[in-house]
Design a protein around this motif. Structure first.
Motif, PDB file in Angstrom:
ATOM      1  N   ALA A 136      87.744 -17.657   0.647  1.00 41.98           N
ATOM      2  CA  ALA A 136      87.613 -18.996   0.052  1.00 41.98           C
ATOM      3  C   ALA A 136      88.950 -19.730   0.077  1.00 41.98           C
ATOM      4  O   ALA A 136      89.022 -20.912   0.445  1.00 41.98           O
ATOM      5  CB  ALA A 136      87.093 -18.883  -1.379  1.00 41.98           C
ATOM      6  N   PHE A 137      90.023 -19.039  -0.302  1.00 38.39           N
ATOM      7  CA  PHE A 137      91.346 -19.678  -0.277  1.00 38.39           C
ATOM      8  C   PHE A 137      91.737 -20.059   1.154  1.00 38.39           C
ATOM      9  O   PHE A 137      92.325 -21.127   1.378  1.00 38.39           O
ATOM     10  CB  PHE A 137      92.397 -18.749  -0.876  1.00 38.39           C
ATOM     11  N   SER A 138      91.402 -19.201   2.114  1.00 34.53           N
ATOM     12  CA  SER A 138      91.727 -19.498   3.510  1.00 34.53           C
ATOM     13  C   SER A 138      91.001 -20.748   3.985  1.00 34.53           C
ATOM     14  O   SER A 138      91.576 -21.586   4.696  1.00 34.53           O
ATOM     15  CB  SER A 138      91.359 -18.307   4.403  1.00 34.53           C
ATOM     16  N   THR A 139      89.741 -20.887   3.582  1.00 34.04           N
ATOM     17  CA  THR A 139      88.983 -22.084   3.960  1.00 34.04           C
ATOM     18  C   THR A 139      89.617 -23.328   3.349  1.00 34.04           C
ATOM     19  O   THR A 139      89.742 -24.372   4.005  1.00 34.04           O
ATOM     20  CB  THR A 139      87.520 -21.956   3.507  1.00 34.04           C
ATOM     21  N   GLY A 140      90.023 -23.226   2.087  1.00 33.62           N
ATOM     22  CA  GLY A 140      90.688 -24.354   1.450  1.00 33.62           C
ATOM     23  C   GLY A 140      91.994 -24.714   2.136  1.00 33.62           C
ATOM     24  O   GLY A 140      92.311 -25.894   2.327  1.00 33.62           O
ATOM     25  N   LEU A 141      92.753 -23.700   2.541  1.00 33.13           N
ATOM     26  CA  LEU A 141      94.050 -23.946   3.177  1.00 33.13           C
ATOM     27  C   LEU A 141      93.899 -24.562   4.565  1.00 33.13           C
ATOM     28  O   LEU A 141      94.814 -25.238   5.042  1.00 33.13           O
ATOM     29  CB  LEU A 141      94.853 -22.646   3.254  1.00 33.13           C
ATOM     30  N   GLN A 142      92.765 -24.360   5.199  1.00 30.82           N
ATOM     31  CA  GLN A 142      92.513 -25.047   6.465  1.00 30.82           C
ATOM     32  C   GLN A 142      92.441 -26.554   6.252  1.00 30.82           C
ATOM     33  O   GLN A 142      92.787 -27.338   7.134  1.00 30.82           O
ATOM     34  CB  GLN A 142      91.207 -24.547   7.082  1.00 30.82           C
ATOM     35  N   TRP A 144      99.671 -23.288  -4.599  1.00 37.46           N
ATOM     36  CA  TRP A 144      99.007 -22.326  -5.478  1.00 37.46           C
ATOM     37  C   TRP A 144      97.879 -21.577  -4.790  1.00 37.46           C
ATOM     38  O   TRP A 144      97.504 -20.475  -5.219  1.00 37.46           O
ATOM     39  CB  TRP A 144      98.525 -23.030  -6.742  1.00 37.46           C
ATOM     40  N   ALA A 145      97.342 -22.132  -3.712  1.00 41.12           N
ATOM     41  CA  ALA A 145      96.329 -21.395  -2.956  1.00 41.12           C
ATOM     42  C   ALA A 145      96.966 -20.206  -2.233  1.00 41.12           C
ATOM     43  O   ALA A 145      96.342 -19.151  -2.092  1.00 41.12           O
ATOM     44  CB  ALA A 145      95.630 -22.315  -1.964  1.00 41.12           C
ATOM     45  N   TYR A 146      98.210 -20.370  -1.774  1.00 41.51           N
ATOM     46  CA  TYR A 146      98.913 -19.238  -1.162  1.00 41.51           C
ATOM     47  C   TYR A 146      99.158 -18.145  -2.203  1.00 41.51           C
ATOM     48  O   TYR A 146      98.979 -16.952  -1.925  1.00 41.51           O
ATOM     49  CB  TYR A 146     100.243 -19.691  -0.561  1.00 41.51           C
ATOM     50  N   ILE A 165     107.392 -23.626  -1.106  1.00 45.77           N
ATOM     51  CA  ILE A 165     106.838 -24.981  -1.264  1.00 45.77           C
ATOM     52  C   ILE A 165     106.417 -25.319  -2.689  1.00 45.77           C
ATOM     53  O   ILE A 165     106.101 -26.472  -2.976  1.00 45.77           O
ATOM     54  CB  ILE A 165     105.641 -25.205  -0.310  1.00 45.77           C
ATOM     55  N   VAL A 166     106.423 -24.346  -3.597  1.00 41.97           N
ATOM     56  CA  VAL A 166     105.962 -24.624  -4.958  1.00 41.97           C
ATOM     57  C   VAL A 166     106.982 -25.476  -5.710  1.00 41.97           C
ATOM     58  O   VAL A 166     108.194 -25.386  -5.466  1.00 41.97           O
ATOM     59  CB  VAL A 166     105.696 -23.307  -5.725  1.00 41.97           C
ATOM     60  N   ASP A 167     106.479 -26.311  -6.616  1.00 38.68           N
ATOM     61  CA  ASP A 167     107.348 -27.048  -7.532  1.00 38.68           C
ATOM     62  C   ASP A 167     107.780 -26.065  -8.622  1.00 38.68           C
ATOM     63  O   ASP A 167     106.965 -25.610  -9.423  1.00 38.68           O
ATOM     64  CB  ASP A 167     106.587 -28.228  -8.140  1.00 38.68           C
TER      65      ASP A 167
END
Length: 228
Positions: free
Chosen positions: A165-171, A178-180, A206-208
């Protein structure tokens, strides 16, 4: 600036203008305006106090009534008063004819925070089954849907499905830090430390940093990752 804050600002300005009028009913709207201002200032006890007074004393159109309950729900959530947060959010959604898809994702997050990932997953799945993307029916699904899906699956121990699911979102949104991190957690549970470390490394880049909590720092330290 997201849609919710635009709505809060617009409603706050409208209510503040009404509150300045002499009519007693309009004067009571000051509590509604004060609630929205307190929310922006993250003064959650004041949000609840002013919100309760607003709901008691003011006659509101359904859309504003719904917004006041939604702001109450966020305050309860930040104070970790989960049953009240859920009740307020559900009231907010009941007051509109057709709740926005994002409202179901927000409610899903509240159920996860309250320790009910099964219900959280059902709410995300409702959006998926009904084609309710974040921008409306038929608009397609983006990071928010898959991120909340992955978090619910993680809490249920379905780590492989969560990582997918996270991989699909990251696409769809490859810059969402936060997905990473969340996918790294899923890989970590699966014993895939190489991919977990790669995700935690990307997250650290890349996180704040102001949003990092001790738990996040500890996980990075476990993988010997230093913040840039």
């Amino acid at each position: 600036m997201n849609t919710r804050w635009l709505a809060l600002i617009a409603c706050s300005a409208f209510l503040a203008g009404c509150a300045g009028m002499q009519n007693p009913q309009k004067a009571n709207l000051a509590h509604c305006a004060n609630q929205l201002k307190a929310s922006k200032a993250e003064n959650y006890p004041l949000v609840l106090q002013e919100g309760d007074l607003c709901l008691q004393k003011a006659t509101l159109p359904a859309s504003l009534h719904s917004l006041i309950y939604a702001v109450q729900a966020d305050a309860y959530l930040n104070l970790k008063r989960f049953p009240e947060a859920l009740a307020a959010k559900e009231k907010s959604m009941q007051l509109v004819v057709k709740p926005e898809p994002r409202a179901y994702l927000d409610l899903s997050a509240m159920y996860r925070a309250a320790g009910n990932p099964k219900k959280a997953l059902e709410l995300v799945q409702y959006n998926l089954d009904n084609g309710m993307g974040e921008a409306g029916k038929g608009a397609g699904f983006n990071m928010p849907t898959y991120y909340h899906l992955g978090l619910a699956l993680t809490d249920l121990g379905q780590y492989r499905e969560a990582a997918e699911a996270f991989s699909t979102g990251l696409q769809r949104q490859p810059d969402y830090a936060w997905a990473y991190y969340a996918r790294g957690i899923a890989y970590d549970h699966l014993g895939n430390r190489e991919d977990a470390k790669a995700d935690f490394m990307k997250f650290s880049q890349i996180v704040d940093k102001k949003y990092l909590e001790q738990e996040n720092k500890a996980k990075l330290a476990e993988y010997r990752i230093s913040m840039p």
